[in-house]
Design a protein around this motif. Structure first.
Motif, PDB file in Angstrom:
ATOM      1  N   VAL A  45       0.838  -1.269  -0.039  1.00  0.00           N
ATOM      2  CA  VAL A  45      -0.179   0.125  -0.025  1.00  0.00           C
ATOM      3  C   VAL A  45       0.845   1.455   0.023  1.00  0.00           C
ATOM      4  O   VAL A  45       0.385   2.422  -0.263  1.00  0.00           O
ATOM      5  CB  VAL A  45      -0.888  -0.019   1.207  1.00  0.00           C
ATOM      6  N   THR A  91      -6.992   5.270   7.119  1.00  0.00           N
ATOM      7  CA  THR A  91      -7.688   5.123   5.828  1.00  0.00           C
ATOM      8  C   THR A  91      -7.287   5.648   4.671  1.00  0.00           C
ATOM      9  O   THR A  91      -7.876   5.398   3.562  1.00  0.00           O
ATOM     10  CB  THR A  91      -9.232   6.081   6.165  1.00  0.00           C
ATOM     11  N   ARG A  92      -6.039   6.250   4.727  1.00  0.00           N
ATOM     12  CA  ARG A  92      -5.487   6.662   3.549  1.00  0.00           C
ATOM     13  C   ARG A  92      -4.865   5.673   2.655  1.00  0.00           C
ATOM     14  O   ARG A  92      -4.503   5.770   1.184  1.00  0.00           O
ATOM     15  CB  ARG A  92      -4.207   7.833   3.897  1.00  0.00           C
ATOM     16  N   ARG A 114      -4.132   2.755   0.126  1.00  0.00           N
ATOM     17  CA  ARG A 114      -4.652   2.119  -0.922  1.00  0.00           C
ATOM     18  C   ARG A 114      -3.734   0.915  -1.390  1.00  0.00           C
ATOM     19  O   ARG A 114      -2.666   1.245  -1.755  1.00  0.00           O
ATOM     20  CB  ARG A 114      -5.106   3.279  -1.918  1.00  0.00           C
ATOM     21  N   LYS A 115      -4.375  -0.017  -2.094  1.00  0.00           N
ATOM     22  CA  LYS A 115      -3.494  -1.126  -2.439  1.00  0.00           C
ATOM     23  C   LYS A 115      -2.773  -0.689  -3.976  1.00  0.00           C
ATOM     24  O   LYS A 115      -3.407  -0.096  -4.828  1.00  0.00           O
ATOM     25  CB  LYS A 115      -4.257  -2.456  -2.926  1.00  0.00           C
ATOM     26  N   GLN A 116      -1.467  -0.698  -3.904  1.00  0.00           N
ATOM     27  CA  GLN A 116      -0.508  -0.374  -5.165  1.00  0.00           C
ATOM     28  C   GLN A 116      -0.257  -1.581  -5.795  1.00  0.00           C
ATOM     29  O   GLN A 116      -0.170  -1.713  -7.039  1.00  0.00           O
ATOM     30  CB  GLN A 116       0.426   0.443  -4.903  1.00  0.00           C
ATOM     31  N   ASN A 158      -6.427  -1.736   7.359  1.00  0.00           N
ATOM     32  CA  ASN A 158      -7.055  -1.164   6.531  1.00  0.00           C
ATOM     33  C   ASN A 158      -7.638  -2.200   5.305  1.00  0.00           C
ATOM     34  O   ASN A 158      -6.600  -3.159   5.024  1.00  0.00           O
ATOM     35  CB  ASN A 158      -6.179  -0.052   5.724  1.00  0.00           C
ATOM     36  N   SER A 168      -7.347  -2.663   2.311  1.00  0.00           N
ATOM     37  CA  SER A 168      -6.429  -2.978   1.320  1.00  0.00           C
ATOM     38  C   SER A 168      -5.288  -3.634   1.594  1.00  0.00           C
ATOM     39  O   SER A 168      -4.594  -4.242   0.416  1.00  0.00           O
ATOM     40  CB  SER A 168      -6.002  -1.339   0.713  1.00  0.00           C
TER      41      SER A 168
END
Length: 384
Positions: free
Chosen positions: A108, A124-125, A127-129, A164, A166
Motif C-alpha cells: 500500500v 484510511t489513507r 490504497r493497494k498499489q 485497512n 487494502s
C-alpha cells in the motif's frame, strides 16, 4: 446493521502447494517480484523452496531480508524504501508476522504519497498499489489473512496496528513444508498466539456468525493439535492443522477482532521486546479468567464446539474448562511466563497500566469493560 467478512481472494493449502506460485505469477502476468523474508528464513533453506520454483519460469525478483523481528515503524519504512527503485508487479511475503506485515505495508506504500507514520495517524489513507502473495513460515500470526500490520512505536514504548482492507492479501499459500523444521519454541509461541486469536474473536463484542464459524473451526484445530505439533515435530498432520487453524484465526480477526489479551500484550512487546506470542501467552489465561463473568456463555459455546465430550458440564464449568486448557497448553509448551527474566519489574506497573489502557482499538472489543484498576489487577497477576 448486518455483518461482513473479507478474506484473501485465492488460498492454496496442503504440502507442496507452493508449486502454485508459478500459476499466480502467470495469471498476474508478473515480470518482476519483490520478496520480503528474513535471514533466519534464508538460513533455514525455506527461501530456496520458493526460488527453486520461480527459477523454473525465470521470473525476476529482488529479495529483501534484513527486517528485524518485531520491527519499529522506522525499520519497516527502511525496508520499504529498499523497494522504491524496483518496479514490481507482485509482492511476496515469506516468513512470520513481521515479514508478512512489512510486505503488506509495502503493497500500500510503494509509489504512494503517504508514509507509515501517516497511516499510524490515519489508516484510511491506504490504497493497494501492488498485489500480494503471503507464504507463512510459522503456525500462528494469521497475518496472511488479515488487513492488519503491527509495528512498534519506540517513542511510545508500545505497538500499534494499522488496519485497512487494502492490506488483505490477494493470494495465500499454506504449505506445511514451510513449517516442517520450525523450532519448538516458535511452534509454541506462534501457536498460542493463534489460539488467542480464535478465543478472543469468539468472545469479542464484535463477534458475528461469520467470525464465529472461522474462530470455532480454528479453535478445534489448534486446541487438538498444538501439543502434538510441539512435542512431535515430525507430525506433519498436526503441523498442517496448526497452519490451517492459524489462517482461520486470521480470517476471524477481520470479521471480529481481538480483545484485552492482545491490547495488554502490546506494551510488553513495545518496551521490553518480548516476542508477541510469548507476551500473549503470559497474559492469556489471566485475562480470560478476569473476563469470565462477562463472556462465560460464549466460552461455554466454544467449549461445546471444541470439546463436545464436556457437554454434561454447566456453563461455569465449561468456561473454566476452556481457560484451564489454555493454561495447560502454555505450561506444556514451556513458554516462559516469568516477566522478571524479561526485565519487567513491579515498579513498571504504572507504565504498563497507562500504555495498556491506550490500546482502545482492541479494548473496545472486550466484553468486560476494563477500568484502570482492572488493568492494574491483571498486570499484577503476571508480575511475580
Amino acid at each position: 446493521m448486518g455483518y461482513q467478512i473479507k478474506i484473501p481472494a485465492c488460498i492454496y493449502g496442503g504440502e507442496g502447494c507452493i508449486e502454485n506460485i508459478n500459476n499466480i505469477i502467470e495469471k498476474e502476468n508478473a515480470k518482476k517480484l519483490i520478496v520480503y523474508t528474513d535471514k533466519g528464513i534464508r538460513k533455514a533453506g525455506l527461501l530456496d523452496i520458493f526460488t527453486r520454483v520461480v527459477d523454473e519460469i525465470e521470473a525476476e525478483y529482488k529479495v529483501i531480508d534484513d527486517l528485524t523481528a518485531e520491527p519499529a515503524y522506522q525499520d519497516a519504512e527502511r525496508v520499504i524504501r529498499e523497494a522504491e527503485d524496483y518496479s514490481a508487479d507482485l509482492i511476496i511475503g515469506i516468513g512470520g508476522g513481521s515479514v508478512m506485515d512489512a510486505a503488506k505495508l509495502c503493497s500500500v506504500l510503494k509509489g504512494a504519497d503517504y508514509t507509515i507514520r501517516d497511516l499510524l495517524k490515519d489508516p484510511t489513507r491506504a490504497r493497494k498499489q501492488v498485489k500480494t502473495v503471503m507464504i507463512p513460515t510459522t503456525c500462528g500470526t494469521g497475518s496472511e489473512a488479515t488487513c492488519n500490520a503491527i509495528v512498534a512505536i519506540p517513542e511510545e514504548e508500545s505497538k500499534q496496528g494499522i488496519v485497512n482492507d487494502s492490506m488483505i492479501p490477494d493470494y495465500v499459500i499454506l504449505d506445511s513444508q514451510m513449517i516442517r523444521k520450525l523450532p519448538k519454541s516458535i511452534v509454541a509461541a506462534t501457536g498460542v498466539d493463534a489460539l488467542a486469536h480464535v478465543v478472543e474473536c469468539y468472545t469479542s463484542k464484535k463477534a458475528t456468525p461469520f467470525s464465529d464459524t472461522y474462530a470455532a473451526a480454528g479453535a478445534r484445530l489448534i486446541f487438538h493439535n498444538i501439543r502434538e505439533a510441539y512435542s512431535n515435530p515430525d507430525n506433519m498432520e498436526a503441523k498442517n492443522s496448526m497452519l490451517l487453524g492459524a489462517f482461520y484465526g486470521g480470517v476471524a480477526i477481520t470479521g471480529s477482532g481481538t480483545t484485552a489479551v492482545h491490547a495488554l500484550s502490546y506494551p510488553l512487546g513495545g518496551k521490553y521486546h518480548i516476542a508477541h506470542g510469548v507476551s500473549n501467552a503470559i497474559l492469556f489465561a489471566h485475562v480470560m479468567e478476569y473476563n469470565k463473568e462477562a463472556c462465560k456463555d460464549r466460552l461455554a459455546q466454544l467449549c461445546d464446539a471444541v470439546f463436545p465430550e464436556q457437554n454434561s458440564k454447566n456453563v461455569d464449568e465449561k468456561a473454566d474448562y476452556i481457560i484451564g486448557q489454555i493454561a495447560d497448553i502454555v505450561k506444556v509448551t514451556d513458554i516462559p511466563t516469568d516477566l522478571n527474566q524479561f526485565g519487567v519489574k513491579m515498579e513498571d506497573l504504572d507504565f504498563l497500566v497507562d500504555a495498556g489502557s491506550k490500546q482502545t482499538r482492541l479494548l473496545v472489543n472486550n466484553m468486560r469493560e476494563l477500568s484502570l484498576e482492572d488493568i492494574r489487577t491483571i498486570y499484577k497477576r503476571v508480575l511475580k
